[in-house]
Design an enzyme around this catalytic site. Structure first.
Site, mmCIF file in Angstrom:
data_model
loop_
_atom_site.group_PDB
_atom_site.id
_atom_site.type_symbol
_atom_site.label_atom_id
_atom_site.label_comp_id
_atom_site.label_asym_id
_atom_site.label_seq_id
_atom_site.Cartn_x
_atom_site.Cartn_y
_atom_site.Cartn_z
ATOM 1 C CD GLN A 125 39.334 39.990 41.756
ATOM 2 O OE1 GLN A 125 38.513 39.088 41.883
ATOM 3 N NE2 GLN A 125 39.060 41.252 42.011
ATOM 4 C CG HIS B 70 34.184 40.054 49.377
ATOM 5 N ND1 HIS B 70 33.693 39.630 48.169
ATOM 6 C CD2 HIS B 70 33.108 40.214 50.181
ATOM 7 C CE1 HIS B 70 32.374 39.542 48.234
ATOM 8 N NE2 HIS B 70 31.988 39.893 49.438
ATOM 9 N NE ARG C 257 36.345 43.151 38.039
ATOM 10 C CZ ARG C 257 36.675 43.373 39.299
ATOM 11 N NH1 ARG C 257 37.244 44.517 39.630
ATOM 12 N NH2 ARG C 257 36.438 42.478 40.221
ATOM 13 C CG HIS D 47 35.162 35.300 48.769
ATOM 14 N ND1 HIS D 47 35.678 34.886 47.573
ATOM 15 C CD2 HIS D 47 34.753 36.588 48.585
ATOM 16 C CE1 HIS D 47 35.568 35.864 46.689
ATOM 17 N NE2 HIS D 47 35.029 36.912 47.268
ATOM 18 C CE LYS E 273 37.530 49.851 47.952
ATOM 19 N NZ LYS E 273 37.555 49.583 46.526
ATOM 20 C CB CYS F 241 32.266 36.960 45.850
ATOM 21 S SG CYS F 241 32.073 38.465 44.903
ATOM 22 C CG ASP G 239 38.651 37.172 45.078
ATOM 23 O OD1 ASP G 239 38.672 37.833 46.121
ATOM 24 O OD2 ASP G 239 37.715 37.182 44.263
#
Length: 671
Positions: free
Chosen positions: A397, A533, A379, A401, A487, A350, A399
């Site tokens: 991800q 997200h 991570r 946004h 979330k 992000c 991912d």
RNA sequence: GCUGGAGUGGCGCAAUUGGUAGCGCACCUGUCUUGUAAACAGGUGGUUGUGGGUUCGAGUCCCAUCUCCAGCUCCA
């Protein structure tokens, strides 16, 4: 002379003598384990008060089954203390499919110990001991259990047992303190334990449909700060058949284990020299991964997302700006030093997307503005939690946004949820429920969450509204939110009923503020967008692992690394089948040929084991007719199909993204 | 990270109380190859996760370390 009282028994009014027990009412039916008295579960041997509404409870209902398992946990504790009187008791609640009991013992349990304990349990079962309930005061409890420090601690915590430890309410409950004595047939007390109950009437009920599964350490009251106890896990069922079915289910899950299939099918591996939690994808796994990514990328673009790309490392400051570093430094890899400037491997995408957003002025006309990428993040997961592809240190991800006005947020969240569910269905997952993760209102993690109460309330409400409108089951998950916002996560059930956390949608009022994101509104003012997200599969790596298990390696034709495996009946037909293979390749189909010098039956065996959705066979007969023969995963066959027809059928099936395995039983092009 | 268990050719496994590291599959070579789940014969491949130690001798015993498994804790 005895007084008559009125009860409602199983829905019917009955006059009985005062002092009537559950055993009097239901004792004839061995399936009845406990009774429900005015809504609460009671032991059968208790006297039913006048005017009560009483129902029998069997193991057919979840609460009855839990009682059975709780009693089995007691049985275990009794066996442990028989063998080792110094073992101190922790807690022993029922859990999904079984039970556990925690003990403080000097030596950890070995597999051999478990076998011996099982035998000892069986002996107690055969003695037919009865569970006898006894009400005591706190003071009596502390005196009687003075050698059980953990139980005494629970007595001290009574009243908020739910806070004491998960499962602790099974021991002390909220109200009266009770001890259960296990009484032998001759009336002598074999063993006793502080317990809320209720219990099954006799250890006989437990039959031998129980099994001790494993032992492992567990922190007392679930906190790392507390000492570790030794936990023994067991399973218990009403019948031996159900136990057997459960063990078969476990065996089935083991067969599907993606770590095993991944190696067998040559999909991926975790080379020790690269590092734990860091997978490499082999060519066949690479095909599946790429097919997944291609499709997901295409669908994102169709849904109005713009594909972007961002680096894997950045200056550390970026993650201070985002707020990640102060909160989650432990989860990020340590910094790299470049000429005195600290860089970090990114643990989330992000911040990078925010930089794209603010690379130039934004207009309200651009919103919703949707950025998407396959962003690989790293991570530093604790070593003990890594597990195959489901928990890795490299997470790609899918991912996105979405930058929206606050007014657009509900619509965008609904759009995302619909999109996600559609995507999961496209991959063959059809059974979902939602989880709404909110911040912890007062637990010790409360400080982790940033933002005002009002912001949280708005964000949570928006998510809850969309989730409720979806019609899917919604499970609350207090305390599960990200630090910057609540979330929704989508949980998907796989082919054998296990659930996996997949997608997440997060409402973020926080990061736009931290990054100073703004857009120019219609009235010319500068306003702050809201960020949504969303990761659709969470991580491509994990989702690939889930798909391996869901399909047991038998991937849908469109995802299968090898879609067609050619098996010539003999060397003579290599060229003929090879030409068919070429035609298929030109049609975009992934084909392999078995040109080994194995004989035909061995080739069929190998082909069957290969899990390819289409096996094409050609021999004399086929060649004569310009045809080819199909063999499918289920062993069904279709012979003498003209080559062009076969190519068209296969290409159409793949293009259809049909997630079921093709078979001769179906109409050829039900695409 | 914590507790416990485990690491033997690519895979699955075996090796009596410490005494020559074996087997099956896979792989390679040869003879084979004609319709739906294993043709036959021969062969290559291991400093037993790694590093130390004990011993005349270690896969086996001890220490350290790495990795995996189960669970706990964690999971932005």
């Amino acid at each position: 002379m005895s007084e008559q009282i009125t009860l409602t028994v199983a829905g019917a009014q009955r006059e009985v003598e005062a002092g009537t027990t559950g055993t009097d009412l239901f004792g004839d039916d061995k399936a009845v384990l406990v009774m429900r008295v005015d809504g609460d579960l009671w032991d059968l041997h208790r006297e039913v008060p006048a005017g009560a509404v009483v129902e029998p409870v069997t193991a057919q209902e979840p609460e009855g089954l839990a009682v059975l398992r709780h009693s089995a946990a007691h049985l275990l504790a009794q066996a442990v203390q028989q063998a080792n009187p110094d073992a101190k008791l922790g807690i022993g609640p029922p859990i999904t499919d079984g039970f556990y009991y925690d003990f403080d013992v000097a030596e950890a349990f070995t597999p051999d110990d478990l076998k011996k304990l099982e035998k000892a349990m069986l002996k107690i079962v055969n003695e037919g001991q009865t569970f006898r309930r006894r009400v005591i005061t706190d003071a009596e409890g502390l005196e009687e259990l003075k050698d059980e420090p953990y139980k005494c601690e629970l007595i001290g915590l009574k009243g908020n047992a739910a806070d004491a430890a998960e499962g602790a309410e099974a021991e002390v409950g909220g109200g009266q303190l009770t001890i259960y004595d296990n009484v032998r047939r001759d009336g002598s007390v074999a063993w006793g334990d502080l317990c809320r109950g209720p219990h099954v009437p006799s250890t006989k009920v437990l039959g031998n449909a129980f099994k001790l599964m494993r032992s492992a350490a567990a922190y007392w009251r679930g906190s790392e700060k507390n000492p570790q106890l030794q936990r023994v896990y067991g399973t218990a069922w009403p019948t031996k058949d159900q136990l057997k079915a459960y063990l078969e289910r476990l065996a089935e899950a083991e067969k599907r284990d993606h770590r095993k299939l991944g190696a067998e099918m040559d999909l991926f591996s975790f080379p020790e020299n690269i590092g734990p939690g860091l997978p490499v994808f082999h060519p066949k796994g690479g095909i599946i991964k790429r097919e997944m990514e291609d499709y997901v990328r295409r669908r994102h673009i169709e849904e109005g997302f713009s594909y972007v790309g961002t680096p894997h490392v950045s200056k550390e400051d970026l993650f201070y700006t985002s707020g990640h570093l102060p909160y989650y430094a432990d989860g990020m890899f340590p910094p790299l030093d470049l000429d005195g400037q600290k860089y970090r491997l990114k643990a989330m995408n992000c911040p990078m997307h925010n930089e794209i957003f603010r690379s130039r002025g934004r207009s309200y006309r651009e919103l919703p503005l949707r950025f998407f990428e396959f962003g690989t993040v790293y991570r530093d997961e604790k070593s003990g939690v890594l597990s195959g592809l489901t928990r890795v240190r490299m997470i790609t991800q899918d991912d996105s946004h979405s930058y929206v006005t606050p007014e657009q947020a509900p619509g965008e969240i609904k759009h995302l949820l619909d999109f996600i569910l559609g995507l999961l269905r496209d991959f063959g997952l059809n059974d979902f429920y939602l989880e709404l993760s909110t911040r912890d209102e007062d637990g010790d993690k409360k400080d982790k969450f940033i933002g005002t109460d009002e912001q949280w309330e708005v964000a949570t409400q928006v998510l809850a509204d969309v989730a409720n409108a979806s019609g899917l089951e919604l499970v609350p998950d207090p305390g599960g939110a990200a630090f910057y916002g609540p979330k929704i996560s989508v949980q998907a059930r796989d082919a054998i009923g296990r659930t996996w956390q997949m997608s997440t949608i997060q409402y973020d009022f926080n990061m736009p503020e931290r990054f100073g994101l703004e857009f120019q509104a219609q009235d010319g003012t500068r306003q702050q967008p809201v960020m949504i997200h969303s990761a659709k599969f969470g991580s491509i790596e994990r989702f690939l692992g889930v798909l391996v298990e869901h399909y047991a390696g038998q991937f849908p034709a469109w995802l299968a690394p090898v879609q067609v495996l050619g098996v010539p009946v003999a060397e003579e037909y290599y060229d003929y089948l090879g030409e068919v293979g070429e035609k298929l390749r030109r049609a975009g189909v992934r084909v392999e040929m078995d040109t080994s010098d194995d004989r035909f039956p061995k080739k069929i065996r190998n082909a069957s084991k290969s899990k390819a959705p289409f096996i094409l066979i050609a021999g004399e007969e086929d060649r004569d007719n310009g045809a080819v023969s199909f063999r499918y995963r289920d062993g069904s066959q279709k012979n003498g199909v003209p080559v062009d027809e076969a190519v068209a059928e296969i290409a159409a099936y793949i293009a259809s993204r049909n997630n079921t395995s093709p078979t001769a039983a179906e109409a050829p092009s039900e695409a």
